[in-house]
Design an enzyme around this catalytic site. Structure first.
Site, short mmCIF file in Angstrom:
data_model
loop_
_atom_site.label_atom_id
_atom_site.label_comp_id
_atom_site.label_asym_id
_atom_site.label_seq_id
_atom_site.Cartn_x
_atom_site.Cartn_y
_atom_site.Cartn_z
N ASP A 331 0.85 -1.18 0.00
CA ASP A 331 0.00 0.00 0.00
C ASP A 331 0.90 1.24 0.00
O ASP A 331 2.09 1.16 0.28
CB ASP A 331 -0.90 -0.03 1.24
CG ASP A 331 -1.85 1.15 1.29
OD1 ASP A 331 -2.36 1.54 0.23
OD2 ASP A 331 -2.07 1.69 2.39
N ASP A 634 -1.87 -1.01 5.88
CA ASP A 634 -2.28 -0.59 7.22
C ASP A 634 -3.77 -0.29 7.31
O ASP A 634 -4.31 -0.15 8.40
CB ASP A 634 -1.49 0.66 7.65
CG ASP A 634 -1.79 1.86 6.75
OD1 ASP A 634 -2.33 1.67 5.64
OD2 ASP A 634 -1.48 2.99 7.16
N ASP A 638 -6.96 -2.87 3.07
CA ASP A 638 -5.86 -3.79 2.78
C ASP A 638 -6.09 -5.17 3.40
O ASP A 638 -5.37 -6.11 3.06
CB ASP A 638 -4.54 -3.24 3.31
CG ASP A 638 -4.18 -1.91 2.70
OD1 ASP A 638 -4.35 -1.77 1.47
OD2 ASP A 638 -3.75 -1.00 3.43
#
Length: 903
Positions: A331, A634, A638
């Site tokens: 990410d 995080d 995700d």
């Protein structure tokens, strides 16, 4: 190439906005109606997957094939009357299960302590009055009251909003706060573009408003992601699958040898009890009982080493998967970047300036020269940034800093503190930011009665109010049409790079300019903001490239922002038109791949506007291509991908609880560099696992060969099952564990990742183990034959010569596993303190059972004459000498061939 079956992606339809009844908009729901809807819709909570019970966790430890074979051996021993052997084998099984269960329980307890949550509250209108309610009691039709600092408790459509900004990074990956306003929903708009709706779990950072709840619980966007997490299966780690394959190979070997031996001795007319006893010895000898114990303890030791680097391991076998990781899907927000806003670029009349905030000191890079910038234009813009600002900034106590993140970033750009703000010119008037004007202005008292007007806002909103522009000389000049076009082009160029911009202008009046003071302005410049990359990311990515690991960014953020961050951290070098793939394009590329599309997928390193389901598809694609995939993230968005990946890595400081629960590893310092440390440890552990497996298998193969030969040569002098267990659990386990705790070769991170398709032990490894086993067999069986027929020793003494000779040979065999075979006495094995500790411990145990009278009958030990002890020593040293001699001969022959080719 066919793709993996898509993970369960059937998502519930997004709720449409409920019709707003007049009484709802004005007064909220009546309490009675709210209770009725609560019974219909259920509480506003997310369903949680049932946690595995302690009993199921314990029973799962017994599902290994090797454990089942050992349990069968224990049952046969008990049936044949050898209770001591049955108890000993059963104790080994229970010990292994206790170690595995205890370590998993400890990891679970760590996660419980790490992610304790408070019960959220919400404010809503009920019966015309605002009420503080448990978030679980909210129902569709409730009217939420939102203010800065609130966490949105349900999905809701805005009824009214006043400068409302929401941080949606956990859901969408967009790091900058999003401005929200009532309005119609665009059909099929992605989450990041639904400006009229607020979502459960996001945070209000500024402004206030009212919103009509349209979905609660599992019907929210957060609930949809939770369903994806729960429906996504966790793939087995490579280590689990490969150990299972190895166990099957050993079982086939055990079964074949046992069956062949049984048929042979049955044909010779030996009694059934003797056949069963030898078959049990063969089964115990063929299976390395210490394998599971050593593997578990080796993984646990690796987790302890990683814990020193702030890496929390939740699943022990997942650590080994890091050693084979070839692709890391990461990410952007909070992983590559700091998930906060900083000024990045300032455009003034004198040119472009890049600014950096390091250790609370502001540095600028202008003309390639970093350092403090002495520019009248820059100093004037800093003054405007501090004056036209409603945030409170306390760098010494960040918890007291409040306000819009952009305005906090402006305080940092101004290099000011709250004390300097109190000494600033007094504010006389303010024109607040509105969505229609898109600017903010303030009036400040100067010396001599003069007034300074400070204005900030969108470039296209500020430019119409400007007649002049600030210049490098400090004297304003008329703002021409071509100048206006140039500033608009600069603003659009910065926006195209994914930066958010604010324009600044000012005016100085001899007296108060009146209520309409946003006029006759002097254009000063532009400030562009970006979520800055983490300082450790660029070197960590370079280390990944050196290790042959491909890093891919998959984010829900804007493609221009994703591209800019990727360039800043060194992931992208040159900007190309198609170097970023959008989530909307991904489905078509996966389902209808052509040559060009497949090349884009194989070369693209940035994927933007990705939904949680699309991240799952991307990971499945790389897994189908034969890669071991790691996923870092995080946010809530995700979590499904973290669970689907072979190794999920969550950020523990700023990450969400949902992400941490779905991951295999949690980085407690949120440092991307810790991933590189974890990968290095994974590679060390994988190399150590292969080393100690070769050691254990070569030892166990030699035991099988020796037991078979001795049983055929002299059926009345077999090794006892307890003696074999002693060898497997002491003289095998501790040296193997010492090998597993080695530091590894220093160039492991300069090699490409090991292919997940390769077995733990390939053909060359099995051939080498066979040669090692032959050398050990020659030492043990040769000593037994000489003791029996050369020296005429009694059967009990021959048994002891064989037993102690095998034990010593296996202990010294550890020195054959040095990576640098040319420097045996200066290798990593001889430098490993655990190896010497294992030799001392096992040597002491051998002396104990030989010298202690109480233990002699248990293991069948009798006193040996000095000549037999010398034979034991010779049989233990012989295998090492044989193996090292063969290696020396091979190196000498290879050197001669090299010299011959050179000449």
């Amino acid at each position: 190439m066919p793709l993996l079956p898509a993970p369960p992606l059937s998502e519930p339809a997004r709720p449409a906005a409920a019709p707003v009844a007049p009484f709802v908009a004005a007064a909220g729901l009546p309490a009675a109606e709210a209770r009725r809807r609560l019974l219909e819709a259920g509480p506003n909570v997310l369903a949680t997957a049932p946690r595995e019970s302690a009993l199921r966790m314990a029973l799962r430890q017994f599902r290994s094939l090797t454990v089942l074979v050992l349990a069968g051996a224990a049952a046969v021993s008990a049936f044949s009357g050898d209770v001591a052997e049955a108890v000993a084998i059963g104790a080994v099984v229970l010990l292994n299960a206790a170690i595995g269960c205890g370590l998993e329980w400890q990891a679970r307890a760590s996660m419980d302590a790490l992610h304790a949550l408070d019960v959220p509250q919400a404010r809503a209108l009920r019966d015309g009055q605002p009420h503080q309610l448990p978030a679980a009691d909210l129902v569709p039709g409730d009217v939420l009251l939102l203010e800065g600092g609130d966490v949105v408790a349900a999905d809701a459509d805005l009824l009214e909003a006043h400068q409302l900004q929401v941080n949606e990074s956990a859901l969408t990956g967009e790091s900058l706060p999003v401005s929200k306003a009532p309005g119609p929903a665009a059909p099929g708009a992605p989450l990041a573009e639904q400006r009229q709706r607020v979502f459960k779990g996001t945070a209000v950072v500024d402004g206030n408003g009212r919103a009509l709840v349209v979905a609660t619980g599992m019907g929210t966007e957060l609930g949809r992601i939770t369903q994806l997490v729960q429906a996504t299966g966790r793939p087995p780690t490579p280590l689990e699958g490969k150990l299972d394959v190895l166990a099957r190979q050993l079982l086939l070997l055990t079964g074949g040898l046992t069956l062949g031996y049984g048929l042979l001795v049955w044909a010779q007319g030996q009694p059934l009890r003797q056949v069963l006893k030898t078959a049990i010895v063969l089964a115990v000898a063929a299976i390395p009982e210490g394998l599971s114990i050593v593997a578990t303890l080796a993984l646990a030791a690796g987790t302890l080493r990683m814990a020193r680097h702030k890496v929390l391991v939740k699943r022990l076998p997942a650590v080994e998967a890091l050693g084979s990781t070839g692709v890391i899907v990461t990410d952007k927000t909070g992983t590559l970047t700091q998930n906060r806003i900083e000024a990045h670029t300032v455009w003034l009349a004198e040119g472009c300036i890049e600014v950096r905030l390091q250790n609370d000191a502001l540095n600028a890079v202008a003309g390639g020269a970093p350092g403090p910038l002495a520019s009248p234009g820059f100093a004037h813009l800093q003054l405007l940034a501090a004056l036209c600002n409603n945030a409170t900034y306390h760098p010494a106590d960040p918890s007291r800093t409040t306000g819009d993140p952009l305005e906090i970033a402006l305080w940092q750009l101004a290099g000011a503190t709250q004390n300097s703000a109190e000494a600033a010119p007094r504010r006389l008037a303010e024109q607040a930011f509105r969505s229609d004007t898109r600017l903010m202005g303030t009036v400040h008292q100067l010396a001599g009665g003069r007034c300074l007007v400070a204005v900030k806002g969108a470039a296209e909103a500020v430019l119409p109010h400007c007649r002049y522009q600030w210049t490098a000389a400090g004297a304003p000049q008329p703002l021409r049409d071509e100048d206006r076009a140039a500033w608009v082009a600069r603003a659009e160029g910065l926006a195209a790079r994914g930066l958010r911009t604010l324009a600044f202008a000012s005016a100085e009046w001899p007296e108060h300019p009146g209520p309409d003071f946003v006029r006759e302005l002097e254009w000063v410049g532009l400030v562009a903001f970006l979520d800055p990359p983490r300082l450790e990311v660029a070197p960590a990515l370079a280390a990944c490239r050196a290790a042959g690991i491909r890093v891919i960014v998959a984010t829900g953020d804007h493609p221009a922002t994703a591209r800019t961050v990727a360039q800043q951290v060194g992931l992208l070098e040159d900007e190309e038109p198609d170097d970023v793939i959008l989530g909307a394009e991904l489905a078509d590329l996966l389902r209808h791949p052509n040559g060009a599309g497949r090349r884009r997928l194989h070369h693209a390193q940035v994927f933007a506007r990705m939904s949680p389901a699309q991240k799952l598809e991307l990971i499945a694609y790389y897994q189908q291509c034969g890669q071991v995939v790691g996923m870092t993230g995080d946010g809530v968005n995700d979590a499904p991908a973290l669970r689907r990946a072979d190794i999920g890595i969550a950020m523990g400081l700023r990450g969400t609880q949902v992400a941490a629960e779905a991951a295999d590893l949690v980085l407690q310092d949120d440092a991307f560099g810790s991933i590189v440390v974890a990968i290095a440890q994974g590679r060390v552990m994988l190399a150590n696992i292969r080393t100690f497996l070769s050691y254990l298998i070569s030892c166990n193969l030699s035991e099988v060969l020796i037991v078979t030969l001795v049983a055929l040569l002299h059926p009345l002098v077999p090794l006892w099952p307890l003696q074999i267990l002693f060898l497997n659990l002491l003289t095998d386990v501790f040296p193997a564990l010492a090998l597993a705790l080695g530091q590894g070769h220093p160039d492991l991170m300069q090699r490409p990742p090991r292919s997940p398709k390769k077995p733990l032990l390939g053909f060359a490894d099995w051939r080498r183990a066979g040669l090692y086993a032959a050398a050990l067999t020659a030492g043990g069986a040769g000593a037994f034959a000489y003791a029996r027929w050369g020296m005429g020793l009694p059967a009990a003494e021959c048994n002891n010569v064989l037993f102690f000779g095998m034990a010593l040979g296996q202990l010294l065999h550890v020195f054959n596993f040095a990576a640098d075979r040319r420097a045996l006495l200066r290798s990593e094995v001889t430098r490993n303190p655990y190896v010497w500790g294992a030799l001392v411990l096992c040597g002491g145990a051998m002396l104990t059972i030989y010298l202690l009278p109480a233990l002699r009958p248990v293991f069948g030990i009798v006193p040996l004459p000095p000549v037999a002890l010398a034979l034991v020593f010779g049989s233990g040293v012989l295998p090492v000498l044989l193996i090292q001699t063969v290696r020396w001969l091979r190196r000498t022959a290879a050197a001669r061939r090299t010299v011959g080719k050179a000449s």
